[in-house]
Design an enzyme around this catalytic site. Structure first.
Site, PDB file in Angstrom:
ATOM      1  N   PHE A 156     -14.167 -15.622  -7.323  1.00  0.00           N
ATOM      2  CA  PHE A 156     -15.295 -15.193  -8.148  1.00  0.00           C
ATOM      3  C   PHE A 156     -16.242 -14.370  -7.295  1.00  0.00           C
ATOM      4  CE2 PHE A 156     -19.508 -15.351  -9.977  1.00  0.00           C
ATOM      5  CZ  PHE A 156     -19.250 -15.043 -11.297  1.00  0.00           C
TER       6      PHE A 156
ATOM      7  N   ASP B 102     -17.099 -13.576   1.212  1.00  0.00           N
ATOM      8  CA  ASP B 102     -18.122 -13.823   0.200  1.00  0.00           C
ATOM      9  C   ASP B 102     -18.656 -15.237   0.421  1.00  0.00           C
ATOM     10  OD1 ASP B 102     -19.570 -14.562  -2.034  1.00  0.00           O
ATOM     11  OD2 ASP B 102     -18.263 -13.532  -3.466  1.00  0.00           O
TER      12      ASP B 102
ATOM     13  N   LYS C  17     -27.682 -16.372  -3.513  1.00  0.00           N
ATOM     14  CA  LYS C  17     -27.978 -17.750  -3.921  1.00  0.00           C
ATOM     15  C   LYS C  17     -29.058 -18.454  -3.073  1.00  0.00           C
ATOM     16  CE  LYS C  17     -24.409 -18.632  -7.171  1.00  0.00           C
ATOM     17  NZ  LYS C  17     -23.083 -18.026  -7.198  1.00  0.00           N
TER      18      LYS C  17
HETATM   19  C1  PLP Z   1     -22.674 -16.717  -7.722  1.00  0.00           C
HETATM   20  C2  PLP Z   1     -21.651 -15.971  -6.969  1.00  0.00           C
HETATM   21  C3  PLP Z   1     -21.594 -14.563  -7.005  1.00  0.00           C
HETATM   22  C4  PLP Z   1     -22.481 -13.743  -7.905  1.00  0.00           C
HETATM   23  O1  PLP Z   1     -23.830 -13.865  -7.595  1.00  0.00           O
HETATM   24  P1  PLP Z   1     -24.939 -13.361  -8.656  1.00  0.00           P
HETATM   25  O2  PLP Z   1     -26.222 -13.533  -7.922  1.00  0.00           O
HETATM   26  O3  PLP Z   1     -24.807 -14.212  -9.865  1.00  0.00           O
HETATM   27  O4  PLP Z   1     -24.638 -11.935  -8.961  1.00  0.00           O
HETATM   28  C5  PLP Z   1     -20.656 -13.938  -6.223  1.00  0.00           C
HETATM   29  N1  PLP Z   1     -19.814 -14.635  -5.443  1.00  0.00           N
HETATM   30  C6  PLP Z   1     -19.832 -15.970  -5.379  1.00  0.00           C
HETATM   31  C7  PLP Z   1     -18.886 -16.703  -4.492  1.00  0.00           C
HETATM   32  C8  PLP Z   1     -20.739 -16.691  -6.158  1.00  0.00           C
HETATM   33  O5  PLP Z   1     -20.736 -18.029  -6.131  1.00  0.00           O
END
Ligand code: PLP
Length: 410
Positions: free
Chosen positions: A131, A218, A247
């Protein structure tokens, strides 16, 4: 207060609860009912709600300067860049406002890296169940057809392989000379709490070196101490080329970052990328305070201790539960996989246990408590989840009476 959400787009399936106040791991709704927060705004409020130092730094900076734009130097942005690079072993930072934007930045770096290598149709290796966000590019990188459905045509240029499968990466390398980068989560969050193994990440690093691919981690959900290290990939002792963050970086103030080292750190030239709000004095100063508090209170190490306690507690309470297939996690990223769809448990947990949880991939209860929890709150999460699964009617089978050994001896 009278509410209606008839003027909000139906992008979210919302629970019928609205919180008005928080303190640490606790929240209160409009009726004054108290809840225990085991999701921290989906891995955002790691320092808990209404942290007094964060509140005062926001107030102080708001009274001084919120925004000037990236036309000018921004002292707090420079300081934050230096500190994040030191923590992550990186060299340069770009700041934006969300995780998706941080990953967009990484994807643009991968394209520039490809161009420098004279690859005309660059491809980025991504993972099944990965994701990376909801913008068109990051949605295309995301490995969830449910998220993607309706938004076709997706962006081309992504190759998908199973997670934790180094042979699949080797096969992709043999078939596609056009690969320029790999984008991967050290622990898949939305994908159901699955950690990449140390051996896999090390071999992936070696393959990236051999083929001149950027290794892009990520860390948006796993980073900032949540897994028990500052960054999830540090458990494997590898050095990525690019790291993305968001986050928990701002504890609720929106901020994202893309860090890079080596050649990847110098790919952009002025005018090639930007963000109006990105890296403003407020967000960067708050993020500096977040780093101060995480370091001073040794919260990454706390996450390891509390995470182990949570995992052991859940295994003890639910290990024999007939519906539980697996209980796994790293630090304070914990998943309980059930043998069936359990999305209904989010509402039941709120209503019956006054507990905030999420369910991802339909069958995995995900727990992401704030890093400032105390032991008692961790035990309380175990107790409430155990009660939830012992009283819930799941698929018509009542499992009342299970997991009574979860009662802590207080
Ligand atoms: C939440 C998340 C995103 C996206 O972040 P947003 O601030 O919602 O755009 C991307 N990668 C990972 C692993 C995430 O948990």
């Amino acid at each position: 207060m009278q509410h209606t959400h008839s003027h909000l787009m139906r992008a979210y399936a919302r629970q019928p609860v609205s919180f008005v106040r928080g303190n640490g791991a606790r929240l209160w709704d409009e009726q004054g009912v108290e809840y225990l927060d085991a999701i921290a705004g989906v891995a955002v409020t790691s320092l808990g709600h209404a942290h007094p130092e964060i509140a005062s730094v926001i107030a102080e900076q708001a009274g001084m300067l919120l925004h000037t734009s990236n036309v000018f130097r921004i002292g707090w942005q420079e300081r934050l860049g230096e500190r994040l690079c030191a923590l992550a072993g990186m060299q340069k930072a770009f700041f934006c406002n969300s995780g998706a934007e941080a990953n967009e930045t990484a994807l643009k770096l991968a394209r520039l890296h490809g161009r420098r290598r004279q690859v005309t149709t660059p491809k980025i290796l991504v993972m099944e169940k990965g994701f990376h966000g909801r913008t068109i590019a990051t949605l295309s990188a995301t490995g969830n057809p449910e998220n993607q459905c309706g938004f076709e045509p997706l962006l081309p240029g992504f190759l998908r392989v199973p997670y934790n499968d180094i042979e699949a990466v080797r096969r992709a390398a043999a078939q596609s000379p056009d690969i320029v980068a790999v984008l991967i989560e050290p622990v898949q969050g939305e994908g159901g709490i699955r950690a990449a193994s140390t051996e896999y990440l090390r071999e992936l690093r070696a393959l990236c070196d051999r083929h001149d691919w950027l290794l892009m981690l990520d860390e948006i959900q796993a980073g900032m101490g949540r897994t028990g290290a500052w960054f999830g990939h540090q458990h494997a002792g590898i050095a990525p080329d690019v790291v993305t963050l968001a986050k928990a970086l701002g504890n609720g103030i929106p901020i994202g970052a893309c860090l890079a080292r080596g050649a990847a750190a110098d790919l952009f030239s002025p005018g090639q990328h930007g963000s109006t709000f990105g890296g403003n004095p407020l967000a960067c100063r708050v993020a500096c305070s977040v780093l101060d508090i995480l370091a001073r209170d040794e919260l990454p190490a706390r996450a390891a201790v509390l995470g182990a306690r949570l995992l052991v507690g859940l295994q003890r309470a639910l290990g024999d539960h007939p519906r539980v297939l697996a209980i796994r996690g790293q630090g304070l990223m914990v998943g309980i996989e059930l043998d069936r769809d359990c999305k209904e448990l989010v509402g039941r947990a709120l209503e019956e246990q006054r507990l905030l949880i999420t369910v991802t991939r339909d069958t995995v209860i995900r727990l992401l408590p704030p890093l400032i929890c105390d032991e008692k709150q961790i035990d309380d999460i175990v107790l409430r989840v155990a009660r939830l699964l012992s009283t819930s009617v799941m698929g018509g089978v009542t499992t009342t009476g299970m997991a009574l050994q979860a009662e802590p001896t207080t």
